[in-house]
Design a protein around this motif. Structure first.
Motif, short mmCIF file in Angstrom:
data_model
loop_
_atom_site.label_atom_id
_atom_site.label_comp_id
_atom_site.label_asym_id
_atom_site.label_seq_id
_atom_site.Cartn_x
_atom_site.Cartn_y
_atom_site.Cartn_z
N ILE A 37 0.85 -1.20 0.00
CA ILE A 37 0.00 0.00 0.00
C ILE A 37 0.88 1.25 0.00
N VAL A 38 0.46 2.25 -0.76
CA VAL A 38 1.18 3.53 -0.80
C VAL A 38 0.30 4.63 -0.23
N ASN A 39 0.81 5.30 0.81
CA ASN A 39 0.11 6.44 1.40
C ASN A 39 1.19 7.44 1.82
N ALA A 40 1.39 8.44 0.99
CA ALA A 40 2.53 9.34 1.09
C ALA A 40 2.63 10.07 2.43
N ALA A 41 3.88 10.40 2.80
CA ALA A 41 4.14 11.09 4.06
C ALA A 41 4.72 12.47 3.80
N SER A 42 4.47 13.38 4.73
CA SER A 42 5.12 14.68 4.72
C SER A 42 6.46 14.57 5.45
N THR A 43 7.48 15.23 4.93
CA THR A 43 8.79 15.20 5.58
C THR A 43 9.11 16.51 6.28
N GLN A 44 8.12 17.37 6.40
CA GLN A 44 8.34 18.66 7.05
C GLN A 44 8.73 18.45 8.51
N GLY A 45 9.90 18.97 8.87
CA GLY A 45 10.39 18.85 10.24
C GLY A 45 11.04 17.52 10.57
N TYR A 46 11.05 16.59 9.60
CA TYR A 46 11.60 15.26 9.84
C TYR A 46 13.11 15.32 10.06
N MET A 47 13.56 14.83 11.20
CA MET A 47 14.97 14.74 11.59
C MET A 47 15.67 16.11 11.55
N THR A 48 14.96 17.14 12.02
CA THR A 48 15.58 18.45 12.18
C THR A 48 16.56 18.38 13.35
N PRO A 49 17.83 18.74 13.13
CA PRO A 49 18.83 18.62 14.19
C PRO A 49 18.46 19.41 15.45
N ILE B 192 14.97 6.64 1.15
CA ILE B 192 13.53 6.36 1.16
C ILE B 192 12.78 7.47 0.42
N ASP B 193 11.92 7.07 -0.48
CA ASP B 193 11.03 7.98 -1.19
C ASP B 193 9.72 8.03 -0.41
N TRP B 194 9.54 9.08 0.38
CA TRP B 194 8.40 9.13 1.29
C TRP B 194 7.07 9.37 0.59
N LYS B 195 7.12 9.63 -0.70
CA LYS B 195 5.87 9.74 -1.45
C LYS B 195 5.35 8.37 -1.88
N ASP C 239 1.50 4.21 5.35
CA ASP C 239 0.57 4.93 6.23
C ASP C 239 1.13 6.28 6.68
N LYS C 240 1.50 7.08 5.68
CA LYS C 240 1.93 8.46 5.93
C LYS C 240 3.15 8.56 6.83
N GLY C 241 4.09 7.65 6.66
CA GLY C 241 5.36 7.74 7.38
C GLY C 241 5.46 6.97 8.66
N ASP C 242 4.37 6.31 9.05
CA ASP C 242 4.40 5.50 10.27
C ASP C 242 5.26 4.25 10.03
N HIS C 243 4.95 3.53 8.94
CA HIS C 243 5.70 2.32 8.59
C HIS C 243 6.11 2.37 7.11
N LEU C 244 7.16 1.66 6.79
CA LEU C 244 7.55 1.48 5.39
C LEU C 244 6.62 0.46 4.74
N TYR D 110 8.37 -1.61 -0.69
CA TYR D 110 9.41 -0.96 -1.50
C TYR D 110 10.43 -0.24 -0.63
N GLY D 111 9.97 0.36 0.45
CA GLY D 111 10.90 0.98 1.38
C GLY D 111 11.65 -0.05 2.20
N ALA D 112 10.94 -1.12 2.57
CA ALA D 112 11.56 -2.19 3.35
C ALA D 112 12.70 -2.86 2.58
N VAL D 113 12.56 -2.95 1.26
CA VAL D 113 13.63 -3.53 0.43
C VAL D 113 14.92 -2.72 0.61
N LYS D 114 14.80 -1.40 0.61
CA LYS D 114 15.99 -0.55 0.76
C LYS D 114 16.61 -0.68 2.16
#
Length: 320
Positions: free
Chosen positions: A174-186, A257-260, A265-270, A273-277
């Motif tokens: 299943i593909v459900n894109a995530a927002s990366t705004q603020g993700y891993m901000t130092p 990871i291509d978060w789109k 589930d919007k960035g909760d789990h891969l 396709y993400g799990a392969v990477k």
């Protein structure tokens, strides 16, 4: 004095009878292969106990992040290393420890991976007691089965139900894109790890060392569950306990990871396709450790080649 002695004898007899009743009830309540149970916690996780003795090189522990990220049959296909995912929904560290000790009775892994999302989930004394009780007497775990229990399903054996094709991984495209705004901000801030959780991580580390295994902490990619404050906390914990730490969230070039398109589930789990990477990176990590031999051509492990072929055929992915 005789009264005290009689009380002691009565107490011992009572506890013995209670234990016998609990063991009998546990044997009856434990799902049989006919029960058609399809939960993650039991068939997939306890399936490691159905693996041939001392054939699993790597064991993964953790919650849904764990069973959504690591693909054992890809690790096998790429490196000839055997692994199993013992992941459960909202797993707490007390249960991680129970799963590890249960697994070590039959397997001798060289690396144990603990996914770090569970490190921040508080372990209450009540939950720890329940996990221990469930490990000793499965009637506490399957107490609701009496509603559907039929005489023909009564069993007194140790059969386990599991899906051989996945080795604990939950396949999902299943593909459900995530927002990366603020993700891993130092940041210099550190998330607080509950004191009892630190003790459990140390307990798991000590158990691994006692049994000749190396504990590795791994934070899998998640825009929803991970941030730099948590990274800082786990990095400090790993330094203090002398444990290897891999934070995939900081390895954007190595694990792009291509978060789109690579989260379900919007960035909760891969998703798959993400799990392969992510799995590709961990497979190389395991090979680089020098602890394992490639067993793909070993006839003793021929069934793993068949399982991998079946898995990729089911996944519709011929680019193994």
């Amino acid at each position: 004095m005789k009264k005290v002695f009689r009380n002691i004898i009565s107490s011992v007899l009572f506890l013995s009878i209670l234990a016998a009743l609990l063991m009998t009830a546990s044997a009856i309540m434990k799902p049989s292969k006919r029960a058609g149970v399809n939960s993650l916690e039991d068939p997939l996780t306890n399936g490691v106990l159905a693996e041939r003795k001392n054939t699993i090189d790597v064991v993964f522990l953790g919650d849904s992040e764990c069973y959504s990220t690591f693909i054992p049959l890809k690790i096998w296909n790429d490196h000839g290393i055997t692994s199993y995912v013992c992941g459960t929904t909202e797993q707490v560290l007390s249960y991680s420890y129970e799963l590890l000790t249960k697994t070590e009775k039959k397997q001798d892994p060289k690396i144990v991976v603990l996914e770090t999302n569970t490190v921040f989930r508080e372990v209450t004394s009540t939950k720890a007691f329940i996990n221990k009780a469930e490990g000793l007497f499965s009637v506490f775990k399957y107490h609701d089965r009496w509603k559907n229990l039929q005489p023909k399903s009564w069993q007194i054996n140790e059969n386990k139900i599991y899906d051989e094709r996945s080795k604990g991984y939950l396949f999902n495209t299943i593909v459900n894109a995530a927002s990366t705004q603020g993700y891993m901000t130092p940041t210099d801030e550190k998330e607080t790890i509950p004191t009892d959780n630190v003790k459990y991580v140390k307990k798991i580390r000590d158990y691994c060392r006692k049994n000749g295994a190396e504990l590795v902490l791994v934070s899998v990619p998640s825009t929803k569950n991970w941030n730099y404050a948590k990274h800082n906390a786990i990095a400090e914990l790993s330094d203090n306990l002398g444990i290897e730490y891999v934070d995939m969230n900081t390895l954007r070039k190595e694990i792009p990871i291509d978060w789109k398109n690579e989260t379900r589930d919007k960035g909760d789990h891969l998703n798959y396709y993400g799990a392969v990477k992510a799995t590709s990176y961990m497979g190389k990590y395991f090979e680089a450790s020098g602890l394992f031999e490639n067993k793909k051509n070993d006839p003793e492990y021929a069934e793993w080649n068949r399982f991998a072929a079946d898995f990729y055929a089911s996944a519709g992915d011929s680019a193994v």
